[in-house]
Design a protein around this motif. Structure first.
Motif, PDB file in Angstrom:
ATOM      1  N   TYR A 195      45.432  63.631  32.557  1.00 42.69           N
ATOM      2  CA  TYR A 195      44.981  64.594  33.560  1.00 42.69           C
ATOM      3  C   TYR A 195      45.187  66.031  33.070  1.00 42.69           C
ATOM      4  O   TYR A 195      44.346  66.904  33.293  1.00 42.69           O
ATOM      5  CB  TYR A 195      45.721  64.378  34.883  1.00 42.69           C
ATOM      6  CG  TYR A 195      45.476  63.034  35.510  1.00 42.69           C
ATOM      7  CD1 TYR A 195      44.253  62.747  36.118  1.00 42.69           C
ATOM      8  CD2 TYR A 195      46.444  62.039  35.484  1.00 42.69           C
ATOM      9  CE1 TYR A 195      44.010  61.507  36.694  1.00 42.69           C
ATOM     10  CE2 TYR A 195      46.225  60.801  36.055  1.00 42.69           C
ATOM     11  CZ  TYR A 195      44.994  60.536  36.659  1.00 42.69           C
ATOM     12  OH  TYR A 195      44.752  59.303  37.211  1.00 42.69           O
ATOM     13  N   ILE A 198      42.468  66.692  30.514  1.00 40.08           N
ATOM     14  CA  ILE A 198      41.163  66.923  31.151  1.00 40.08           C
ATOM     15  C   ILE A 198      41.125  68.297  31.817  1.00 40.08           C
ATOM     16  O   ILE A 198      40.147  69.045  31.678  1.00 40.08           O
ATOM     17  CB  ILE A 198      40.862  65.820  32.184  1.00 40.08           C
ATOM     18  CG1 ILE A 198      40.653  64.480  31.474  1.00 40.08           C
ATOM     19  CG2 ILE A 198      39.636  66.175  33.016  1.00 40.08           C
ATOM     20  CD1 ILE A 198      40.546  63.298  32.409  1.00 40.08           C
ATOM     21  N   PHE A 199      42.206  68.626  32.542  1.00 40.54           N
ATOM     22  CA  PHE A 199      42.258  69.930  33.205  1.00 40.54           C
ATOM     23  C   PHE A 199      42.189  71.059  32.187  1.00 40.54           C
ATOM     24  O   PHE A 199      41.494  72.057  32.387  1.00 40.54           O
ATOM     25  CB  PHE A 199      43.542  70.061  34.036  1.00 40.54           C
ATOM     26  CG  PHE A 199      43.679  71.382  34.727  1.00 40.54           C
ATOM     27  CD1 PHE A 199      43.059  71.616  35.937  1.00 40.54           C
ATOM     28  CD2 PHE A 199      44.421  72.416  34.148  1.00 40.54           C
ATOM     29  CE1 PHE A 199      43.169  72.848  36.579  1.00 40.54           C
ATOM     30  CE2 PHE A 199      44.536  73.647  34.770  1.00 40.54           C
ATOM     31  CZ  PHE A 199      43.909  73.863  35.990  1.00 40.54           C
ATOM     32  N   VAL A 201      40.823  71.054  29.206  1.00 39.95           N
ATOM     33  CA  VAL A 201      39.475  71.153  28.639  1.00 39.95           C
ATOM     34  C   VAL A 201      38.529  71.836  29.629  1.00 39.95           C
ATOM     35  O   VAL A 201      37.771  72.739  29.262  1.00 39.95           O
ATOM     36  CB  VAL A 201      38.938  69.757  28.266  1.00 39.95           C
ATOM     37  CG1 VAL A 201      37.453  69.830  27.901  1.00 39.95           C
ATOM     38  CG2 VAL A 201      39.739  69.184  27.102  1.00 39.95           C
ATOM     39  N   ILE A 202      38.576  71.397  30.901  1.00 40.10           N
ATOM     40  CA  ILE A 202      37.712  72.003  31.930  1.00 40.10           C
ATOM     41  C   ILE A 202      38.025  73.479  32.087  1.00 40.10           C
ATOM     42  O   ILE A 202      37.117  74.318  32.162  1.00 40.10           O
ATOM     43  CB  ILE A 202      37.887  71.266  33.273  1.00 40.10           C
ATOM     44  CG1 ILE A 202      37.359  69.839  33.167  1.00 40.10           C
ATOM     45  CG2 ILE A 202      37.171  72.014  34.396  1.00 40.10           C
ATOM     46  CD1 ILE A 202      37.607  68.997  34.401  1.00 40.10           C
ATOM     47  N   TYR A 203      39.316  73.795  32.132  1.00 40.13           N
ATOM     48  CA  TYR A 203      39.734  75.192  32.267  1.00 40.13           C
ATOM     49  C   TYR A 203      39.232  76.027  31.095  1.00 40.13           C
ATOM     50  O   TYR A 203      38.675  77.115  31.287  1.00 40.13           O
ATOM     51  CB  TYR A 203      41.256  75.272  32.348  1.00 40.13           C
ATOM     52  CG  TYR A 203      41.793  76.687  32.250  1.00 40.13           C
ATOM     53  CD1 TYR A 203      41.827  77.508  33.371  1.00 40.13           C
ATOM     54  CD2 TYR A 203      42.246  77.196  31.026  1.00 40.13           C
ATOM     55  CE1 TYR A 203      42.294  78.810  33.272  1.00 40.13           C
ATOM     56  CE2 TYR A 203      42.719  78.484  30.932  1.00 40.13           C
ATOM     57  CZ  TYR A 203      42.738  79.289  32.056  1.00 40.13           C
ATOM     58  OH  TYR A 203      43.195  80.576  31.956  1.00 40.13           O
ATOM     59  N   TYR A 205      36.726  75.498  28.998  1.00 39.73           N
ATOM     60  CA  TYR A 205      35.273  75.645  29.026  1.00 39.73           C
ATOM     61  C   TYR A 205      34.838  76.614  30.118  1.00 39.73           C
ATOM     62  O   TYR A 205      33.939  77.441  29.914  1.00 39.73           O
ATOM     63  CB  TYR A 205      34.605  74.288  29.244  1.00 39.73           C
ATOM     64  CG  TYR A 205      34.369  73.510  27.970  1.00 39.73           C
ATOM     65  CD1 TYR A 205      33.135  73.530  27.333  1.00 39.73           C
ATOM     66  CD2 TYR A 205      35.387  72.759  27.396  1.00 39.73           C
ATOM     67  CE1 TYR A 205      32.917  72.821  26.163  1.00 39.73           C
ATOM     68  CE2 TYR A 205      35.190  72.051  26.222  1.00 39.73           C
ATOM     69  CZ  TYR A 205      33.946  72.082  25.608  1.00 39.73           C
ATOM     70  OH  TYR A 205      33.742  71.385  24.438  1.00 39.73           O
ATOM     71  N   ALA A 206      35.462  76.511  31.295  1.00 41.08           N
ATOM     72  CA  ALA A 206      35.096  77.380  32.421  1.00 41.08           C
ATOM     73  C   ALA A 206      35.371  78.840  32.102  1.00 41.08           C
ATOM     74  O   ALA A 206      34.525  79.718  32.371  1.00 41.08           O
ATOM     75  CB  ALA A 206      35.864  76.961  33.672  1.00 41.08           C
TER      76      ALA A 206
END
Length: 227
Positions: A195, A198-199, A201-203, A205-206
């Motif tokens: 988790y 994943i967080f 990576v998302i952070y 990219y965002a």
């Protein structure tokens, strides 16, 4: 002696992790404010200038800004010291197989950090220093018109390209840095490792896409294909 060196390194890594996570939090706030530049021009100017005035005039935010300056300096200095120490240790070994098990950006955090440091110096000069000490015009509401300063900066395609390249460096820096900071502080429990990954990576990219879109959008809408 070895124990002292180990403790020193760990304390520096902890400080770098804490300052890094604070900077991650600041990036979210900074991005949310800058996203106002994506509003229609008639709304973006007043909204962005009010936001800029709030950041410079609110006592609480001013106190946070001092924490930000400290975090930037401490993070850069600690990274430099730890990198130099790691190189000395690595020099003692003939064979180093880390390239087989680590991503290229995790092995080049120093280079990415140097790119970001150079960019920050330019960024502070072009926006923060000019806003604080330069001759910035005022808008119809009486706020310093940082919006027109941004428009002028993003008029040059090479400046937009430089900005986007710096954001790509930031993205790769965050991909490794976020997970590394969480792990350094002992918050990386195996049960939640996926988790966190994943967080992170998302952070990353965002933040990268969010900051990159802004100069491109401003350039195209004000001076480029969409004008």
């Amino acid at each position: 002696m070895k124990v002292a060196i180990l403790k020193s390194t760990l304390s520096r890594k902890n400080l770098m992790a804490l300052t890094g996570l604070f900077l991650c939090f600041f990036l979210v706030i900074h991005l949310l404010g800058n996203l106002q530049l994506l509003l229609p021009a008639e709304r973006a100017e007043g909204s962005f200038n009010y936001y800029s005035d709030l950041l410079s005039g609110n006592i609480f935010i001013m106190m946070i800004s001092y924490v930000l300056y400290f975090s930037l300096i401490a993070h850069a200095v600690d990274a430099l010291v730890i990198t130099l120490k790691n190189k000395k240790v690595a020099a003692k070994y003939v064979y180093d197989d880390r390239k087989q098990v680590s991503k290229w950006y995790s092995r080049n955090m120093g280079i990415l950090g140097t790119i970001l440091l150079i960019f920050l110096v330019l960024h502070f000069k072009d926006f923060w220093y000019l806003y604080k000490f330069g001759a910035v015009p005022v808008d119809k509401e009486g706020y310093k018109n940082l919006y027109v300063v941004v428009l002028y900066a993003f008029k040059s395609w090479w400046y937009v390209l430089l900005y986007v390249c710096a954001m790509l460096a930031l993205g790769y820096h965050l991909l490794h840095g976020f997970k590394s900071a969480v792990r350094t502080l002992g918050l990386y429990h195996p049960r939640y490792a996926s988790y966190v990954q994943i967080f992170g990576v998302i952070y990353s990219y965002a933040i990268t896409i969010g900051f990159s879109v802004i100069p491109v959008y401003v350039h195209l809408t004000q001076y480029g294909l969409w004008n």
